[in-house]
Scaffold this active site. Structure first.
Site, PDB file in Angstrom:
ATOM      1  N   ASP A   1       1.082  -1.247   0.153  1.00 15.98           N
ATOM      2  CA  ASP A   1       0.103   0.055  -0.059  1.00 15.98           C
ATOM      3  C   ASP A   1       0.949   1.146   0.046  1.00 15.98           C
ATOM      4  O   ASP A   1       1.611   1.318   0.844  1.00 15.98           O
ATOM      5  CB  ASP A   1      -0.838   0.047   1.291  1.00 15.98           C
ATOM      6  CG  ASP A   1      -1.966   1.340   1.223  1.00 15.98           C
ATOM      7  OD1 ASP A   1      -1.451   2.051   0.486  1.00 15.98           O
ATOM      8  OD2 ASP A   1      -2.661   0.974   1.977  1.00 15.98           O
TER       9      ASP A   1
ATOM     10  N   ARG B   1     -15.475  15.078 -26.638  1.00 16.68           N
ATOM     11  CA  ARG B   1     -13.995  15.399 -25.940  1.00 16.68           C
ATOM     12  C   ARG B   1     -12.908  14.489 -26.067  1.00 16.68           C
ATOM     13  O   ARG B   1     -11.990  15.032 -26.383  1.00 16.68           O
ATOM     14  CB  ARG B   1     -14.627  15.589 -24.376  1.00 16.68           C
ATOM     15  CG  ARG B   1     -13.583  15.972 -23.526  1.00 16.68           C
ATOM     16  CD  ARG B   1     -13.782  16.202 -22.311  1.00 16.68           C
ATOM     17  NE  ARG B   1     -12.873  16.240 -21.233  1.00 16.68           N
ATOM     18  CZ  ARG B   1     -11.887  15.686 -20.513  1.00 16.68           C
ATOM     19  NH1 ARG B   1     -12.092  14.292 -20.533  1.00 16.68           N
ATOM     20  NH2 ARG B   1     -10.919  15.901 -19.917  1.00 16.68           N
TER      21      ARG B   1
ATOM     22  N   SER C   1      -7.240  11.137 -21.731  1.00 11.95           N
ATOM     23  CA  SER C   1      -8.223   9.886 -21.814  1.00 11.95           C
ATOM     24  C   SER C   1      -7.448   8.934 -22.308  1.00 11.95           C
ATOM     25  O   SER C   1      -7.557   8.496 -23.433  1.00 11.95           O
ATOM     26  CB  SER C   1      -9.486  10.158 -22.323  1.00 11.95           C
ATOM     27  OG  SER C   1     -10.110  11.494 -21.858  1.00 11.95           O
TER      28      SER C   1
ATOM     29  N   TYR D   1      -9.720  15.221  -6.792  1.00 12.97           N
ATOM     30  CA  TYR D   1      -8.676  14.604  -7.542  1.00 12.97           C
ATOM     31  C   TYR D   1      -7.602  15.380  -8.148  1.00 12.97           C
ATOM     32  O   TYR D   1      -6.396  15.208  -8.133  1.00 12.97           O
ATOM     33  CB  TYR D   1      -9.535  13.886  -8.598  1.00 12.97           C
ATOM     34  CG  TYR D   1      -8.730  12.948  -9.682  1.00 12.97           C
ATOM     35  CD1 TYR D   1      -8.138  11.981  -9.221  1.00 12.97           C
ATOM     36  CD2 TYR D   1      -8.745  13.331 -10.922  1.00 12.97           C
ATOM     37  CE1 TYR D   1      -7.211  11.091 -10.259  1.00 12.97           C
ATOM     38  CE2 TYR D   1      -8.022  12.768 -11.789  1.00 12.97           C
ATOM     39  CZ  TYR D   1      -7.411  11.708 -11.684  1.00 12.97           C
ATOM     40  OH  TYR D   1      -6.423  10.978 -12.485  1.00 12.97           O
TER      41      TYR D   1
ATOM     42  N   GLY E   1      -3.336   5.161  -7.433  1.00 12.87           N
ATOM     43  CA  GLY E   1      -4.023   6.022  -6.922  1.00 12.87           C
ATOM     44  C   GLY E   1      -5.418   5.956  -7.446  1.00 12.87           C
ATOM     45  O   GLY E   1      -5.749   5.512  -8.344  1.00 12.87           O
TER      46      GLY E   1
ATOM     47  N   ASN F   1      -4.793  15.747 -16.750  1.00 12.85           N
ATOM     48  CA  ASN F   1      -5.520  17.056 -17.272  1.00 12.85           C
ATOM     49  C   ASN F   1      -6.365  17.714 -16.031  1.00 12.85           C
ATOM     50  O   ASN F   1      -6.583  19.073 -16.163  1.00 12.85           O
ATOM     51  CB  ASN F   1      -6.252  16.758 -18.444  1.00 12.85           C
ATOM     52  CG  ASN F   1      -7.568  16.055 -18.182  1.00 12.85           C
ATOM     53  OD1 ASN F   1      -8.523  16.637 -18.139  1.00 12.85           O
ATOM     54  ND2 ASN F   1      -7.452  14.769 -18.178  1.00 12.85           N
ATOM     55  N   HIS F   2      -6.818  16.856 -15.189  1.00 17.39           N
ATOM     56  CA  HIS F   2      -7.708  17.595 -14.063  1.00 17.39           C
ATOM     57  C   HIS F   2      -6.863  18.530 -13.088  1.00 17.39           C
ATOM     58  O   HIS F   2      -7.656  19.111 -12.346  1.00 17.39           O
ATOM     59  CB  HIS F   2      -8.507  16.629 -13.334  1.00 17.39           C
ATOM     60  CG  HIS F   2      -9.299  15.759 -14.462  1.00 17.39           C
ATOM     61  ND1 HIS F   2     -10.485  16.362 -15.189  1.00 17.39           N
ATOM     62  CD2 HIS F   2      -9.207  14.496 -14.851  1.00 17.39           C
ATOM     63  CE1 HIS F   2     -11.093  15.594 -15.945  1.00 17.39           C
ATOM     64  NE2 HIS F   2     -10.399  14.308 -15.797  1.00 17.39           N
TER      65      HIS F   2
ATOM     66  N   LYS G   1      -3.394  15.868  -7.796  1.00 21.07           N
ATOM     67  CA  LYS G   1      -2.289  15.832  -8.647  1.00 21.07           C
ATOM     68  C   LYS G   1      -1.607  17.235  -8.650  1.00 21.07           C
ATOM     69  O   LYS G   1      -0.307  17.125  -8.827  1.00 21.07           O
ATOM     70  CB  LYS G   1      -3.132  15.715  -9.920  1.00 21.07           C
ATOM     71  CG  LYS G   1      -4.010  14.340 -10.127  1.00 21.07           C
ATOM     72  CD  LYS G   1      -3.070  13.371 -10.299  1.00 21.07           C
ATOM     73  CE  LYS G   1      -3.608  11.797 -10.434  1.00 21.07           C
ATOM     74  NZ  LYS G   1      -2.797  10.678 -10.261  1.00 21.07           N
TER      75      LYS G   1
HETATM   76  C1  15L Z   1      -8.356  11.329 -15.638  1.00 24.57           C
HETATM   77  O1  15L Z   1      -7.494  11.618 -15.068  1.00 24.57           O
HETATM   78  C2  15L Z   1      -9.181  10.018 -14.922  1.00 24.57           C
HETATM   79  O2  15L Z   1      -8.255   9.073 -14.391  1.00 24.57           O
HETATM   80  C3  15L Z   1      -9.955   9.275 -16.077  1.00 24.57           C
HETATM   81  O3  15L Z   1     -10.826   8.506 -15.234  1.00 24.57           O
HETATM   82  C4  15L Z   1     -10.744  10.274 -17.115  1.00 24.57           C
HETATM   83  O4  15L Z   1     -11.699  10.783 -16.400  1.00 24.57           O
HETATM   84  C5  15L Z   1      -9.643  11.172 -17.853  1.00 24.57           C
HETATM   85  O5  15L Z   1      -9.017  11.893 -16.751  1.00 24.57           O
HETATM   86  C6  15L Z   1     -10.334  12.194 -18.818  1.00 24.57           C
HETATM   87  O6  15L Z   1     -10.253  13.419 -18.566  1.00 24.57           O
HETATM   88  O7  15L Z   1     -10.921  11.885 -19.544  1.00 24.57           O
END
Ligand code: 15L
Length: 262
Positions: A43, A168, A159, A130, A67, A106-107, A134
């Site tokens: 872990d 998208r 993605s 999330y 993660g 990207n998030h 990051k």
């Molecule tokens: C991510 O970071 C996610 O882990 C994945 O599940 C998708 O949502 C992806 O981004 C995305 O933006 O398509």
């Protein structure tokens, strides 16, 4: 052959990399949670266990994919993305491992409006807990680069899918073949220091700058446009339009809002 310790090896991305990096000269030791059938069961939120794993494997580099891959509570997001990265970085420092390649997202910049070509030096603007995780993990990588001189490549992945299925994803798709190319380049690039690159294929409709990735040797070959006619055969929906407003797509919509401490 350079030895790579790969966390999250049982996941979709981890399986692809475990299967295919050896053909490119990387010996992969997979690590995942107990019960996942990985080479090592650890872990990554446990710094003692992570230290023991790094001491045992003595890798030349770490790929950190482990993660929760979607939205969660704030404590879970911080634990899953920041504490795991911290445990790995500290073990790398203690045992002299010189490089980490991180699966960011990207998030980290998902709340930015979808208007211009986005550079890798853009200020953080997460769309979720999330994304906050990051961003903080990227900051931790930068701290270890500055303090201890390790190399860290943070890949803000779009993605990762066999093929795009939404409008998208015609912009954000990262094909399996390009995924392997990107991680291989990030492992082999000479002295990257701290680098942020976008993890997408060479999509005609891409809205993230591929130049920083190309500078490190990532030369994407696939293009989501191949699937455009198929994806666009269905009429555009409200969901498509909502997803088009921000970089983070669905994550930047109300649907992904979670109470931080539940
Ligand atoms: C991510 O970071 C996610 O882990 C994945 O599940 C998708 O949502 C992806 O981004 C995305 O933006 O398509």
């Amino acid at each position: 052959m350079a030895k790579v310790l790969l966390t999250g090896s049982a996941g979709a991305l981890g399986t692809t990399l475990s299967d295919r990096l050896p053909a490119l000269g990387h010996e992969v030791v997979g690590l995942d949670l107990p019960g996942q059938g990985a080479d090592l069961s650890v872990d990554c939120t446990d710094p003692v266990a992570v230290d023991e794993a790094v001491a045992e494997v003595r890798p030349d580099a770490v790929i950190h994919l482990a993660g929760i891959p979607t939205e969660s509570s704030l404590p879970d997001a911080l634990s899953s993305h920041v504490l795991t990265t911290g445990a790995l970085l500290e073990a790398m420092r203690r045992h002299g491992v010189p490089r980490i390649v991180y699966a960011s997202s990207n998030h980290a910049v998902g709340r930015l409006p979808r208007s211009v070509l986005l550079g890798a030096d853009t200020n953080a603007r997460p769309d979720t807990h999330y994304g906050v995780g990051k961003v903080a993990a990227e900051a931790l990588l930068h701290l270890y680069v500055d303090r201890y001189g390790i190399d860290a490549v943070s890949t803000r992945i779009g993605s990762f899918l066999e093929r795009p299925t939404t409008r998208r994803q015609l912009s954000t798709w990262l094909s399996p073949d390009d995924t392997v190319r990107m991680f291989d380049a990030a492992l082999k690039a000479p002295s990257p220091g701290f680098a942020v690159i976008y993890g997408i294929s060479a999509n005609t409709r891409g809205w993230w700058d591929l130049a920083p990735g190309r500078a490190l040797g990532y030369d994407p070959q696939d293009d989501a446009e191949t699937y455009a006619a198929e994806v666009e055969a269905e009429p555009e929906t409200e969901v498509d339009r909502a997803e088009g407003a921000h970089v983070g797509g669905p994550f930047a919509t109300e649907e992904y809002e979670r109470p931080p401490f539940d």
